[in-house]
Design an enzyme around this catalytic site. Structure first.
Site, PDB file in Angstrom:
ATOM      1  N   SER A 152     -50.295 -96.258-138.058  1.00 54.17           N
ATOM      2  CA  SER A 152     -50.365 -95.010-138.822  1.00 54.17           C
ATOM      3  C   SER A 152     -51.683 -94.949-139.613  1.00 54.17           C
ATOM      4  O   SER A 152     -52.756 -95.005-139.018  1.00 54.17           O
ATOM      5  CB  SER A 152     -49.139 -94.896-139.726  1.00 54.17           C
ATOM      6  OG  SER A 152     -49.020 -93.600-140.261  1.00 54.17           O
ATOM      7  N   ASP A 248     -43.317 -88.146-132.317  1.00 51.50           N
ATOM      8  CA  ASP A 248     -44.120 -88.422-133.509  1.00 51.50           C
ATOM      9  C   ASP A 248     -45.110 -87.294-133.712  1.00 51.50           C
ATOM     10  O   ASP A 248     -45.806 -86.893-132.762  1.00 51.50           O
ATOM     11  CB  ASP A 248     -44.854 -89.763-133.329  1.00 51.50           C
ATOM     12  CG  ASP A 248     -45.701 -90.160-134.531  1.00 51.50           C
ATOM     13  OD1 ASP A 248     -45.570 -89.535-135.610  1.00 51.50           O
ATOM     14  OD2 ASP A 248     -46.500 -91.107-134.402  1.00 51.50           O
ATOM     15  N   HIS A 278     -42.157 -92.579-134.955  1.00 49.78           N
ATOM     16  CA  HIS A 278     -43.167 -93.205-135.804  1.00 49.78           C
ATOM     17  C   HIS A 278     -42.571 -94.428-136.512  1.00 49.78           C
ATOM     18  O   HIS A 278     -41.452 -94.371-137.029  1.00 49.78           O
ATOM     19  CB  HIS A 278     -43.644 -92.187-136.840  1.00 49.78           C
ATOM     20  CG  HIS A 278     -44.877 -92.577-137.580  1.00 49.78           C
ATOM     21  ND1 HIS A 278     -46.139 -92.359-137.077  1.00 49.78           N
ATOM     22  CD2 HIS A 278     -45.049 -93.178-138.780  1.00 49.78           C
ATOM     23  CE1 HIS A 278     -47.036 -92.791-137.937  1.00 49.78           C
ATOM     24  NE2 HIS A 278     -46.398 -93.307-138.982  1.00 49.78           N
TER      25      HIS A 278
END
Length: 306
Positions: A152, A248, A278
């Protein structure tokens, strides 16, 4: 593909009972995350785990595998929208990769926004790479063989540091591992931001909140050190493994970046983890896909660090 049944169960367990009366602050989000995170009852043993402070004050955690000779090092940068998270949250993944790839893993506790907005986080991560290249981790680590990776916001910072090392003439990085990375902005028009805006863990609204914490001036959004998809030149970057999750909001920008990077001639391996959300790699480690992704990363690191 439909959602993995294990993901469906996870989402059902974690769905909020009701919407909050007001958006939480960064401090409240951190407190909630810390309260919800639990260290697994059993974690994979490694040869040693030690904490260090890099010159300048950045804390890192060094995981070492059993080895009679110096091992390469994988710099790991956690996610959390540059705003929440810590080196504690990826214990399972760090230990698994340390053992499977026979590499040292250095998890970075970079400064968080909004108290420390852009460019504090990339500056901290670059300082860690410099420290490693100078031999700061000691004789058990081969300072000439360094890879970098993250999930991320950590994927974003991994590529930003790769760009910084290119632009500043080093230290050299052998590879980058980019998991559900942030490369664009919610207003960039990627379809995954619409398709998975709500109901899949990470939301479009959460990403907007994180940008509000990290960015102090809208003009910064044009800075490739903040958003690598803004870069006019992606040449000279290390080979990359890019893992995205089907469900995601960040899926499309990660895959677009992989295509652009590959177009420069840089070796890129792109894999979409079907049915996943995610955080499947380092955060939701009880998902069946999580250990598979750890093994995937370890195999890739052995290829570029052996």
């Amino acid at each position: 593909m439909t959602l993995d049944p294990a993901v469906q169960e996870l989402l059902a367990r974690s769905a909020p009972a009701e919407a909050p009366a007001r958006p939480p602050t960064a401090a409240e989000l951190r407190a909630a995350f810390a309260a919800s995170w639990r260290r697994p009852e059993s974690v994979e043993p490694v040869a040693s785990v030690t904490d260090h402070v890099v010159p300048g004050g950045v804390r890192v955690r060094l995981y070492l595998p059993e080895s009679a000779t110096p091992v390469p090092v994988f710099v790991w940068i956690h996610g959390g929208g540059w705003t929440i998270g810590s080196i504690d949250e990826n214990e399972v993944a760090s230990r698994a990769v340390c053992n499977a790839a026979k590499v040292a893993v250095v998890a970075v506790d970079y400064r968080l926004a909004p108290e420390h907005p852009f460019p504090s986080a990339p500056d901290d991560c670059y300082a860690v790479v410099e420290w490693l290249a100078a031999g700061g981790a000691g004789p058990a680590v081969d300072a000439a063989r360094i890879a970098i990776g993250g999930e991320s916001a950590g994927g974003n910072l991994s590529t930003v540091v790769s760009m910084m090392t290119r632009d500043r003439g080093g230290p050299a990085l052998a590879a980058q591992v980019l998991i559900c990375p942030v490369y664009g902005h919610p207003d960039d028009g990627f379809g995954s931001y619409t398709d998975f805006a709500e109901g899949y863990g990470m939301t479009a609204g959460a990403m907007r909140f994180f940008f509000e914490q990290y960015v102090t001036d809208p003009a910064q959004l044009d800075d490739p050190y903040l958003l690598p998809l803004r870069a006019k030149d992606l040449t000279g970057l290390p080979p990359a493994l890019v893992l995205t999750a089907e469900y995601d909001v960040l899926r499309d920008e990660g895959e677009e970046f992989a295509r652009r990077l590959a177009s420069t001639g840089t070796p890129v391996e792109l894999t979409r983890y079907e049915g996943q959300i995610h955080g499947f790699y380092g955060l939701h480690t009880d998902l069946p896909a999580s250990p598979r992704s750890h093994a995937h990363v370890a195999t890739y690191l052995r290829k570029f660090l052996s």
